[in-house]
Design a protein around this motif. Structure first.
Motif, PDB file in Angstrom:
ATOM      1  N   ARG A   1     -32.755   0.226 -24.491  1.00  0.00           N
ATOM      2  CA  ARG A   1     -34.119   0.690 -24.174  1.00  0.00           C
ATOM      3  C   ARG A   1     -34.775   1.338 -25.385  1.00  0.00           C
ATOM      4  O   ARG A   1     -35.950   1.096 -25.705  1.00  0.00           O
ATOM      5  CB  ARG A   1     -34.064   1.671 -23.007  1.00  0.00           C
ATOM      6  CG  ARG A   1     -35.448   2.160 -22.537  1.00  0.00           C
ATOM      7  CD  ARG A   1     -35.273   3.220 -21.492  1.00  0.00           C
ATOM      8  NE  ARG A   1     -34.626   4.381 -22.026  1.00  0.00           N
ATOM      9  CZ  ARG A   1     -35.240   5.304 -22.785  1.00  0.00           C
ATOM     10  NH1 ARG A   1     -36.508   5.158 -23.102  1.00  0.00           N
ATOM     11  NH2 ARG A   1     -34.579   6.347 -23.225  1.00  0.00           N
TER      12      ARG A   1
ATOM     13  N   GLU B   1     -21.176   1.486 -20.925  1.00  0.00           N
ATOM     14  CA  GLU B   1     -22.211   0.546 -20.494  1.00  0.00           C
ATOM     15  C   GLU B   1     -23.550   1.253 -20.295  1.00  0.00           C
ATOM     16  O   GLU B   1     -24.628   0.712 -20.623  1.00  0.00           O
ATOM     17  CB  GLU B   1     -21.778  -0.151 -19.212  1.00  0.00           C
ATOM     18  CG  GLU B   1     -20.654  -1.176 -19.436  1.00  0.00           C
ATOM     19  CD  GLU B   1     -20.159  -1.781 -18.145  1.00  0.00           C
ATOM     20  OE1 GLU B   1     -20.530  -1.259 -17.071  1.00  0.00           O
ATOM     21  OE2 GLU B   1     -19.389  -2.766 -18.204  1.00  0.00           O
ATOM     22  N   GLN B   2     -23.516   2.516 -19.760  1.00  0.00           N
ATOM     23  CA  GLN B   2     -24.750   3.303 -19.625  1.00  0.00           C
ATOM     24  C   GLN B   2     -25.370   3.610 -20.986  1.00  0.00           C
ATOM     25  O   GLN B   2     -26.603   3.540 -21.177  1.00  0.00           O
ATOM     26  CB  GLN B   2     -24.452   4.614 -18.879  1.00  0.00           C
ATOM     27  CG  GLN B   2     -24.122   4.420 -17.400  1.00  0.00           C
ATOM     28  CD  GLN B   2     -23.741   5.717 -16.738  1.00  0.00           C
ATOM     29  OE1 GLN B   2     -23.743   6.776 -17.380  1.00  0.00           O
ATOM     30  NE2 GLN B   2     -23.404   5.638 -15.460  1.00  0.00           N
ATOM     31  N   GLU B   3     -24.491   3.935 -21.943  1.00  0.00           N
ATOM     32  CA  GLU B   3     -24.964   4.233 -23.293  1.00  0.00           C
ATOM     33  C   GLU B   3     -25.580   2.988 -23.934  1.00  0.00           C
ATOM     34  O   GLU B   3     -26.620   3.065 -24.623  1.00  0.00           O
ATOM     35  CB  GLU B   3     -23.823   4.782 -24.144  1.00  0.00           C
ATOM     36  CG  GLU B   3     -24.269   5.220 -25.531  1.00  0.00           C
ATOM     37  CD  GLU B   3     -23.133   5.847 -26.314  1.00  0.00           C
ATOM     38  OE1 GLU B   3     -23.315   6.053 -27.529  1.00  0.00           O
ATOM     39  OE2 GLU B   3     -22.065   6.124 -25.727  1.00  0.00           O
TER      40      GLU B   3
ATOM     41  N   GLU C   1     -17.799   2.483 -17.793  1.00  0.00           N
ATOM     42  CA  GLU C   1     -19.110   2.707 -17.187  1.00  0.00           C
ATOM     43  C   GLU C   1     -20.011   3.564 -18.088  1.00  0.00           C
ATOM     44  O   GLU C   1     -21.217   3.306 -18.246  1.00  0.00           O
ATOM     45  CB  GLU C   1     -18.948   3.366 -15.822  1.00  0.00           C
ATOM     46  CG  GLU C   1     -18.381   2.427 -14.759  1.00  0.00           C
ATOM     47  CD  GLU C   1     -18.132   3.139 -13.457  1.00  0.00           C
ATOM     48  OE1 GLU C   1     -18.396   4.380 -13.383  1.00  0.00           O
ATOM     49  OE2 GLU C   1     -17.666   2.484 -12.488  1.00  0.00           O
ATOM     50  N   LYS C   2     -19.439   4.617 -18.687  1.00  0.00           N
ATOM     51  CA  LYS C   2     -20.211   5.489 -19.570  1.00  0.00           C
ATOM     52  C   LYS C   2     -20.704   4.722 -20.788  1.00  0.00           C
ATOM     53  O   LYS C   2     -21.858   4.888 -21.235  1.00  0.00           O
ATOM     54  CB  LYS C   2     -19.363   6.686 -19.992  1.00  0.00           C
ATOM     55  CG  LYS C   2     -19.109   7.673 -18.869  1.00  0.00           C
ATOM     56  CD  LYS C   2     -18.269   8.853 -19.353  1.00  0.00           C
ATOM     57  CE  LYS C   2     -18.030   9.833 -18.223  1.00  0.00           C
ATOM     58  NZ  LYS C   2     -17.204  10.999 -18.682  1.00  0.00           N
TER      59      LYS C   2
ATOM     60  N   SER D   1     -23.843  10.487 -29.151  1.00  0.00           N
ATOM     61  CA  SER D   1     -22.890   9.706 -28.325  1.00  0.00           C
ATOM     62  C   SER D   1     -21.692  10.567 -27.922  1.00  0.00           C
ATOM     63  O   SER D   1     -21.207  11.392 -28.704  1.00  0.00           O
ATOM     64  CB  SER D   1     -22.410   8.481 -29.096  1.00  0.00           C
ATOM     65  OG  SER D   1     -21.450   7.798 -28.331  1.00  0.00           O
TER      66      SER D   1
ATOM     67  N   THR E   1     -27.050   0.547 -22.326  1.00  0.00           N
ATOM     68  CA  THR E   1     -28.368   0.350 -21.687  1.00  0.00           C
ATOM     69  C   THR E   1     -29.419   1.278 -22.305  1.00  0.00           C
ATOM     70  O   THR E   1     -30.562   0.872 -22.605  1.00  0.00           O
ATOM     71  CB  THR E   1     -28.257   0.610 -20.182  1.00  0.00           C
ATOM     72  OG1 THR E   1     -27.299  -0.286 -19.628  1.00  0.00           O
ATOM     73  CG2 THR E   1     -29.607   0.402 -19.488  1.00  0.00           C
ATOM     74  N   GLU E   2     -29.038   2.530 -22.496  1.00  0.00           N
ATOM     75  CA  GLU E   2     -29.952   3.497 -23.092  1.00  0.00           C
ATOM     76  C   GLU E   2     -30.330   3.092 -24.505  1.00  0.00           C
ATOM     77  O   GLU E   2     -31.510   3.184 -24.932  1.00  0.00           O
ATOM     78  CB  GLU E   2     -29.306   4.883 -23.076  1.00  0.00           C
ATOM     79  CG  GLU E   2     -30.147   6.005 -23.667  1.00  0.00           C
ATOM     80  CD  GLU E   2     -31.416   6.271 -22.846  1.00  0.00           C
ATOM     81  OE1 GLU E   2     -32.389   6.809 -23.410  1.00  0.00           O
ATOM     82  OE2 GLU E   2     -31.457   5.914 -21.644  1.00  0.00           O
TER      83      GLU E   2
END
Length: 565
Positions: free
Chosen positions: A290, A282-284, A279-280, A320, A286-287
């Protein structure tokens, strides 16, 4: 019924010597009664022995008892001689003689059944025609017996005389004329005297038979008790075995459940950790996407001043939390657990295989009846062969075990054994893993200086003095010492020389319940060296003690293969 009563009374008041009604009855100290003349004649013959006895019970009297007439018996006997026997005017049908009955010799027409036969008249009489024998003095000395169809057998076929004598030489009844004719010079006595002697033998035989009946009845009772005990033991053992196996199954099921729970718990923990990291990441991602889009948009900006103003804030990347790559362990996951469980399964199978043979043997060795005779041939002994292995936990540190723990070799160098309470310390000894009960046979093959072939209780001392732990030097072990020159049997430190042919193979036969232990020299034939008869109070284990010579070894032979051949 009245006739049966008369017959019973006549039998009760008859002399067992002459078999007639008592004449001048006398009673001797043991309580038995005889005719005065009969007992005096009997004792006259025994005067030479200086010991007098009762012809019936054989009670002896050092002094010849004084004899006095028993007046009460005499009166009863006189009454017996004149019984009131009713005479029926019209006999009932059951009084007439049938083919299987003895008929009255004096009845005319339809004959009545005989109630007595006379050994003097050699005739049979019904109740009516028998009356003169009771009433007339002329018949007083006649001998009446139960009705018989074989009266003519009492007549000598040669002289047509009544056979009142017995020839002991030819073992046959004879008449008086025979005794002075073809039986002259033979050992002859009166038939009554021979009957008295045979009566004594008969009573002796009856006593033996009655004693044997009592013995057999006791044996039957013992066997019945054994059957009951056997059934109780079998039922209890089945119940206990089922309980133990159920406990084992429950324990295995419990362990299986625990392993399953541990695996699921660890699975959940590890999956949770991986998903959290996932999950972390995947969040990274996404960031980063962007940020990449903003930078792309900035790259297309035509205003140089605007580009330079926004670039510093957009180009700077956040640090990271993870490295650029994920380190994953080799892909085994829970396979090591599977391997460990498989190893446990294999170990349990080995244990079950090792113990099942012993359990099965113990079941088949239950033997209620007396032990069978010891076998006579090697083939007979092989029927009781047992596969025996040596217990590494008991082996002295100078003994090297090999060949599936069936071979022991003496080594001067210490073996790297772990410490164990069952290990022999000072003596170069080892015990078998299997306990021995019932009937067992095994063979020991020795190469080298020599050894002790033994059996011992499991609780024999492992350390201490020589008398405490060495095979044959205490009351917990029995041993045969074998070397190049001689044999010697040892028990409780008593040494007994044993003779027999030398052989590299020693056979051992054990009948635990019968208390028999035998040692044999085995070659082309089997020669008994020594047999022990004792009582074993515990299960036994085979034992070996090797002499201290480098390389001396002994092998427990595999006899199942020999038996199959």
């Amino acid at each position: 019924m009245a006739q049966k009563g008369v017959q019973l009374y006549r039998k009760t008041f008859s002399c067992s010597i002459c078999l007639d009604l008592l004449k001048v009855p006398v009673t001797i100290p043991c309580g038995h009664s005889y005719c005065l003349n009969c007992i005096n004649s009997f004792w006259d013959e025994e005067d030479q022995k200086k010991l007098h006895c009762c012809p019936q019970c054989r009670q002896t009297f050092t002094l010849r008892p004084a004899l006095v007439k028993n007046t009460m018996l005499a009166e009863l006997v006189e009454q017996m001689k004149k019984p009131e026997v009713p005479v029926l005017s019209a006999p009932a049908d059951h009084c007439y003689a049938r083919p299987e009955d003895v008929a009255c010799d004096f009845c005319t027409g339809r004959k009545l059944k005989a109630v007595k036969s006379c050994l003097v008249c050699l005739a049979s009489y019904c109740q009516k025609h028998l009356q003169p024998h009771y009433e007339s003095p002329a018949f007083k000395k006649h001998k009446l017996v139960e009705p018989s169809k074989n009266l003519q057998e009492n007549i000598c076929s040669r002289h047509d005389e009544v056979m009142k004598m017995f020839c002991r030489t030819d073992q046959q009844c004879i008449c008086y004329l025979c005794s002075v004719d073809e039986h002259k010079g033979h050992d002859t006595v009166s038939a009554a005297a021979e009957r008295t002697e045979r009566q004594r033998e008969l009573e002796g035989s009856r006593q033996q038979i009655q004693q044997r009946i009592q013995d057999r009845e006791k044996d039957v009772k013992v066997l019945q008790q054994e059957v009951e005990a056997l059934n109780r033991s079998a039922e209890k053992t089945v119940e206990d075995s089922e309980k133990i196996f159920t406990e084992l199954i429950r324990l295995i099921e419990k362990r299986s459940s625990e392993v399953k729970q541990q695996i699921r718990s660890q699975q959940e923990t590890e999956v949770s950790r991986v998903k959290e990291l996932q999950e972390k990441l995947e969040q990274e991602i996404t960031e980063l996407k962007r940020k990449d889009a903003e930078l792309e948009q900035l790259s297309h900006t035509e205003d140089h001043n605007q580009f330079l103003h926004n670039y510093p804030s957009l180009s700077k990347l956040s640090e990271s939390t993870h490295t650029s790559s994920i380190n994953i362990r080799p892909l085994r996951y829970f396979e090591d657990v599977t391997a460990a469980v498989s190893e446990l399964r294999d170990q349990l199978q080995d244990i079950l295989r090792q113990t099942w043979t012993n359990i099965s043997s113990l079941v088949t060795q239950v033997d209620v009846l007396l032990p069978q005779a010891e076998p006579k041939t090697r083939a007979g002994f092989l029927k009781y062969s047992r596969e025996i292995t040596l217990n590494p936990n008991t082996a002295n540190v100078h003994l090297l075990l090999s060949d599936g723990n069936r071979k022991a070799t003496f080594k001067s160098q210490y073996q790297n054994y772990c410490s164990h309470l069952e290990r022999f310390g000072a003596e170069w000894q080892v015990l078998s893993r299997e306990s021995l009960t019932g009937r067992c046979y095994w063979e020991v093959e020795v190469r080298g200086k020599g050894l002790y072939v033994a059996v011992a209780y499991k609780n024999i001392s492992r350390a201490g003095s020589l008398n405490e732990c060495r095979f044959g030097f205490n009351d917990k072990s029995w041993a045969l010492r074998c070397d190049h020159y001689s044999y010697k049997y040892l028990y409780n430190n008593i040494h007994t020389p044993v003779s027999g042919p030398r052989s590299s193979t020693i056979g051992v036969y054990l009948d635990h319940r019968a208390g028999i232990l035998s040692f044999y020299s085995v070659s082309e034939t089997m020669t008994l060296l020594h047999r022990v008869q004792t009582t074993f109070t515990q299960p036994l284990h085979a034992g070996l003690l090797l002499f201290d010579q480098e390389g001396t070894n002994v092998i427990l032979r595999q006899l199942q293969n020999v038996q199959q051949k």
